[in-house]
Structure formats: C-alpha cells, structure tokens
Design a protein around this motif. Sequence first.
Motif, PDB file in Angstrom:
ATOM      1  N   GLU A 167      12.372   0.579   4.771  1.00 58.99           N
ATOM      2  CA  GLU A 167      10.927   0.443   4.593  1.00 58.99           C
ATOM      3  C   GLU A 167      10.076   0.920   5.756  1.00 58.99           C
ATOM      4  O   GLU A 167       8.905   1.244   5.568  1.00 58.99           O
ATOM      5  CB  GLU A 167      10.567  -1.025   4.301  1.00 58.99           C
ATOM      6  CG  GLU A 167      11.004  -1.480   2.926  1.00 58.99           C
ATOM      7  CD  GLU A 167      10.572  -2.903   2.615  1.00 58.99           C
ATOM      8  OE1 GLU A 167      10.520  -3.247   1.427  1.00 58.99           O
ATOM      9  OE2 GLU A 167      10.291  -3.674   3.553  1.00 58.99           O
ATOM     10  N   ARG A 170       3.216  -5.949   7.296  1.00 61.74           N
ATOM     11  CA  ARG A 170       3.309  -4.917   6.268  1.00 61.74           C
ATOM     12  C   ARG A 170       2.281  -3.808   6.479  1.00 61.74           C
ATOM     13  O   ARG A 170       2.587  -2.618   6.362  1.00 61.74           O
ATOM     14  CB  ARG A 170       3.100  -5.550   4.889  1.00 61.74           C
ATOM     15  CG  ARG A 170       3.161  -4.524   3.775  1.00 61.74           C
ATOM     16  CD  ARG A 170       3.119  -5.161   2.407  1.00 61.74           C
ATOM     17  NE  ARG A 170       3.326  -4.142   1.395  1.00 61.74           N
ATOM     18  CZ  ARG A 170       3.609  -4.371   0.140  1.00 61.74           C
ATOM     19  NH1 ARG A 170       3.738  -5.606  -0.283  1.00 61.74           N
ATOM     20  NH2 ARG A 170       3.779  -3.386  -0.710  1.00 61.74           N
ATOM     21  N   GLN A 207      17.008  -3.463   4.180  1.00 62.57           N
ATOM     22  CA  GLN A 207      15.629  -3.281   3.720  1.00 62.57           C
ATOM     23  C   GLN A 207      14.726  -2.759   4.827  1.00 62.57           C
ATOM     24  O   GLN A 207      13.891  -1.871   4.597  1.00 62.57           O
ATOM     25  CB  GLN A 207      15.123  -4.629   3.184  1.00 62.57           C
ATOM     26  CG  GLN A 207      13.749  -4.558   2.549  1.00 62.57           C
ATOM     27  CD  GLN A 207      13.356  -5.908   1.960  1.00 62.57           C
ATOM     28  OE1 GLN A 207      14.189  -6.652   1.451  1.00 62.57           O
ATOM     29  NE2 GLN A 207      12.070  -6.220   2.035  1.00 62.57           N
ATOM     30  N   PRO A 225      11.590  -1.085  -2.453  1.00 61.14           N
ATOM     31  CA  PRO A 225      11.713  -0.586  -1.086  1.00 61.14           C
ATOM     32  C   PRO A 225      12.192   0.867  -1.119  1.00 61.14           C
ATOM     33  O   PRO A 225      13.067   1.220  -1.901  1.00 61.14           O
ATOM     34  CB  PRO A 225      12.799  -1.489  -0.485  1.00 61.14           C
ATOM     35  CG  PRO A 225      12.811  -2.713  -1.323  1.00 61.14           C
ATOM     36  CD  PRO A 225      12.422  -2.248  -2.706  1.00 61.14           C
TER      37      PRO A 225
END
Lengths: 388, 388
Positions: free
Chosen positions: A101, A67, A97, A28
């Motif tokens: 990200e 994603r 995270q 990440p």
Amino acid sequence: MPSKQTTHNGLASTRQAPGRSGLCAPEPHPPGPAASLAYAGRITALRAALAAREADGAVITSAPNVRYFSGFTGSNGALLVSAGQVTLFTDPRYTLQAGRETAAKVVIAKGPLESAIAAQLASFHKVAFENTRISFRSMAALQKARVDWCALDDTCEALRMVKSDAEQEAIRASVLLNSAALDEALTHFRAGMTETDLAAEIEYRMRRRGAEKPAFETIVAFGERSALPHAHPGPARISGRGLLLIDMGAFLGGYASDMTRMAHLGKVPTATRQLYDAVSEAQLAALDRVKAGVTTASVDAAARKVLTARGYGKAFVHSTGHGLGLEIHEMPRIGKQDKTRLEAGMVITIEPGAYLEGFGGVRIEDTVLVTASGCEILTPTSKKLLVL
Amino acid sequence: MPSKQTTHNGLASTRQAPGRSGLCAPEPHPPGPAASLAYAGRITALRAALAAREADGAVITSAPNVRYFSGFTGSNGALLVSAGQVTLFTDPRYTLQAGRETAAKVVIAKGPLESAIAAQLASFHKVAFENTRISFRSMAALQKARVDWCALDDTCEALRMVKSDAEQEAIRASVLLNSAALDEALTHFRAGMTETDLAAEIEYRMRRRGAEKPAFETIVAFGERSALPHAHPGPARISGRGLLLIDMGAFLGGYASDMTRMAHLGKVPTATRQLYDAVSEAQLAALDRVKAGVTTASVDAAARKVLTARGYGKAFVHSTGHGLGLEIHEMPRIGKQDKTRLEAGMVITIEPGAYLEGFGGVRIEDTVLVTASGCEILTPTSKKLLVL
C-alpha cells in the motif's frame, strides 16, 4: 478476528467502537505513479507546516492521517515524517499489506509502536505530534524520547479540507452510489417492515454496489423516533402514519458520502408539512449562502435564521453541516461559532433539522462541493417529501 | 448525519474511522429495575477501585465505558463518578436519548464536555481519568481543574472482563445470530461472486436477523489474499480453486460475536490440507488448555507449540485470541506475554492462524466462555473445512 501480539492497547484508544472499525479500504494494491505523487505532495505540505513550527519531524498516529499521508489502511500504523524520509511503523499482521500500500519505508515493530518510534528520535530536536488524537498514555510513551514536542492541533485536518480532483471524484462516486442504494432500497419498502429491516436493506444495496461499508450506522427512524437526531434503527415497525427519517452514507474507495431524506407514511398533517417546509427552506437558504470566501458561521446562520423565524429555532439542536472525506466528520464544521472561510474544493454537508419531542423530526441533507461562485450539489436525490 | 454544535473535536479522537462509528445500540428504552441494579453494581466496583487509589472521583470518557457504567449509548458522553453521584455529560443532540437510557443525572453541555466537567471539580481532591483512551488535548482541557489526577490505566477494562449472566446471554445470542447468518449467506454463495458480494450477503443476513451492525468489517478473502490476516473484501472473484477465509462478527444488544471459518473451492491440495490440519490442531490444543486459573500466555503457547512443531511457527503472526463484549477486542488478550489468569465468566476468542505469502492463509476461530472446569464453546458452526 485477530489482534496484534503485544499487550499494548495501541497508540490511541477511542470513545468509539473498537478494534476493527478502522477505515474501510479499497483492494490493497501497489501505489501507482499518480497516487505516489499525491502522497508526495501531501508530505510536502506537512513539511511546510513543520518548518513553520521549526520542527524537524512529526509523528502521525491517527488512522485517517496515516492513510492520507502514506496510503496505508491498516488499523495499527504510525508515521515518522522527517525532512528526508517517511517511515511507516506497523505490526507483523500488516507486513504484506504495508508493502503493497505504501511507498514509505516500512518498519515492522514487535512491541508498541511508540517504543519503536521513540527509539528513532535520537537525532531529532523538535517533533510535532497529534495531540487531538493520540491517547494520553501513548503520548507518555513517546515522551520518553528527549526531544521538544509541539502540538499539531488541527494541522493535518486543515490540510485535508480542500479536496484534490481525485478526492472529489471519489466523493462523487460515493455520493452517487449512496443515492442509487436509497432508490433501490425504497423499491423493497413495505409498510410494516421494521426500522432495522429497512436499514439492512439500505446497507445491503450499498455493499452490493461496491461500498466498503456504511460511512456510519444508517439511521432509520419512524414517527416520534425521528425526533432523536441520532436514533439507532430498532425493532419498531414502520406502519400507520408518521415521518420517516433516513440518514445514510457509504464509504467507497475510502471516501464518505452523507445524505438525509424524509418520507411520510400516509396523508401529511398540516403541522408536519409546516415543519418540513421550514427545514426545506432553511436548507435552501444555507445552500444559497455557500461560496468560496464565506464563513461557515454565516452558512449556519442562514439556516438558523429561517428556522427561528418559523418558530423552530430551539428545535434545531445541531450544527448545519460538516466536511467529509476519509472521515465522515471532517473540518470544516458548519456551526454557529465556526469562523473557517470556505474554499473552492471543500466538500461539506448542509443538513439543518428540527426535532419536536413526542411529535417527530425533520432533517434534509445534501453533500456539496464548494466552488468559487457557489456550490455544486452532488446529491442527485429529490428533496420532495416522499409520501409512501 | 449531524455533528454537535461546538467546534471542539470531542474528548478523544481516534485512529479509527470517525464520527458515527459509535457503539451500536439496541432500541433506547428506560432502564428497567434489573438494568439499574447492574449499573449500580458496576459503579460500586468502580468506587472500590477509586478508594484503593484514594481518589474521590473519576472521569469516564470512552464510549464503551460510559455505556458499561451508565447505559448511555450516544457518541458524545462522559461520566463524572463521585462517592455520592453519577453525572452524565452530553450535548443537546442527546437530550431525549440520555433521559431514556440512563438513571444518572444528566447535564447537557453546550460547549466542550471537558469544560463542563472541569467546572464541577472544585470540591474534588484526586480524580482518576482514562489515560489509555482520552486524547492528549482533552486531558489538557480537564487539567485546568486543579485536582490531583491519577491514571486509571486498564481498571475499567479489567472490571469488564468477567461477564455477568445477562452479558453472557447477550453474547450467546450474538454468537448464535452470527452463525445463523453465515449458514444463510452460504446458501446464496455462487462461484464467481466477488469477495465484496459475499461480505454484503453475510452482513445483510446479520442485519435482517436483528444485529445492530457487524462487529467489524467482515473479512472475506479468497486464494492468496487469505494470507493477509486483515484483508478487506475486494472486487476479486471467488472462483477457480483456493482457500476462502471468512471472519465475521455481529453486535446484538450491544454485545459482540466473532468467528472465523474456512472453505475451499475445488479439490483440496495436500499442502492446503496440511496447513488446515495444523491450524485446526493448534486451535483444539488452545481450547483444551482454557480453564479458570490458567494464564492466557499458556493458552497461546499451546497453539503456538503445535504450529511450530508443524513448521508454521513464523506464519502465526498474531495472538491466539482476545476477550470480547461491548467491544470486539477486550481484555484479556491471549498472547505470548499475557499473564492474566482466566476466570470463570470471561468470554474470549480462540483463533490461531498461519499465513503463507503467495499461497494463502488459514484461521479458525470460536468464541468461548471460560468455566471452572474448562470452557464452553459458544460457536455452534462446524469446523470441518467446507469444500465448495
């Protein structure tokens, strides 16, 4: 490994293995300018699809699509995409995270994500949802928000079919790693080792070369077991004489590779050679047909025609190939009834096979990039029947 | 690796990685008498649950539940359970495998399984379905059959909570393999290797010992990265000084194991020792509370109380544990709001943790069997902080 705090089952349960088998992810890291631009472009394409449906929002609940549109790789996340904003909903395990990200606004939900999302839909009129992925129960929870709901069907997956240059590079790297892992694993092959041992060797070589994980459970099937298209490697020893089927793929940088190669232990019987040559010819015929503008059904037909002519028509029990990318099986499917027209930039597998119960099976598979004039075979590994 | 021939997306798509990540399976083999009996007993329990709902049938669509009730391990299968029959629907890729794995009647569907199932529902009145698992779209296809539909919610998962003797043995074997793989991998540890390298080493040792695959993506997180509860192993080198978190599990014979252990590189700072001791005490407190008849919330509370008293209450961002079996995350969940009463024969993890951004995190996890008088800790690995 820890699960989230709520008792809720998550946005979509699965027919697959559970929990942690989420997309593998690279380290990440804060999204760089190029990555941010890519996500912005993808969101723009999604918004255009929403506008065509007169929808003013979309709820994206599947991990690969979350994603693709945001960069977030956690196992529990959902996006709310509106005209002006992209919001990622996740749980407290992913606070750090998510911040690293994605450039999306992050909401850390303490309960079910559906409730958190539904609570933000008051000002929406028509919201699109992933009917192909979301579970019936999760959708029931979302439906508590009084908006019109419209099904996305395969909209997101269709947007993902043509790969960007960066995605093509990621797949190329994954394919090269996969081939190198096979070469290296085969140097450790010894007659008498089990299917499981060889699969372990292959996956170890992938991982040591930096793969996040295998793209699927590596298939190593020897002898008659090669006739099971989805054989799991088992304790059977690879010794004596027979066909050895190896179907393997890796995830690298989040992107999949996929390759099947055949070897033979001992002298190759005539019947085996005939089977191999037929599948090989079918694979070349399908490759030859790949080109932007051509339908996937016609690629499948090219392979099927050869195998039928050679008497193996009924032994070809699956489709000729599939797209791949963030998932190992993506659109387009290269099957009998698939009418998608290939476009330059699609990445697909070409993998006809023929399976004879009690004898063995042969499959040969490359990962290829569709181009305007044909295709580029990304897989560098020789397709000669390897005699061990 | 081949996909099925139809263009349909399958009964339930997922938020997880795609395609082939189905349950790992032991060597397919004809169901023996003991296995057949086990499946018959499970079907009897399911039929009792259906009778309580006045349903005369159930459609089971999730891979772990299909496997639990029939033995079939393929990635595309569904069961129709009626009072007198169990029918497995799958596609032509699995013709041979289905015949070998299950005693159920097998129907090979050429198109979507939902259509094949819906076509057989004419004589049914009320049919239960897996609302938590099936996708909205697949359910829409099933709903073309004009029957009353009733939601199973977590019925199947609840039936799976208490493990049979054979299941307990399978989990014990998986847990022992997992611990042995860690011991062996650590003998290959060298300061300076990457997180990915150590994860590869661990997974290789699992596989060589016969595991079908890791039960989840092995977590190896060093230094500050140990503060990410779901860190993916990355190219970061394990060197210098810091906490090393290893969370690993294997599938063996289809059953999962799950363990987290901590190591420290170099001299252990006082703050780290305090953090470790707090989590260790919390884990022991939770273990001490486990016993048939106790609620899972009270087990979670036992761990949370210790961490709160030590000042780490807000750093414990997940639940204390979860059941495991054919899936890595099963019922019961051991969390704040979970009211399930533990029963002898349940197998759960106990894994409190505390995560400090910019510093590091600690989690300690055992797999344990609930008994009438307490619990049996199945994980044999020492819980002392290993100093490397």
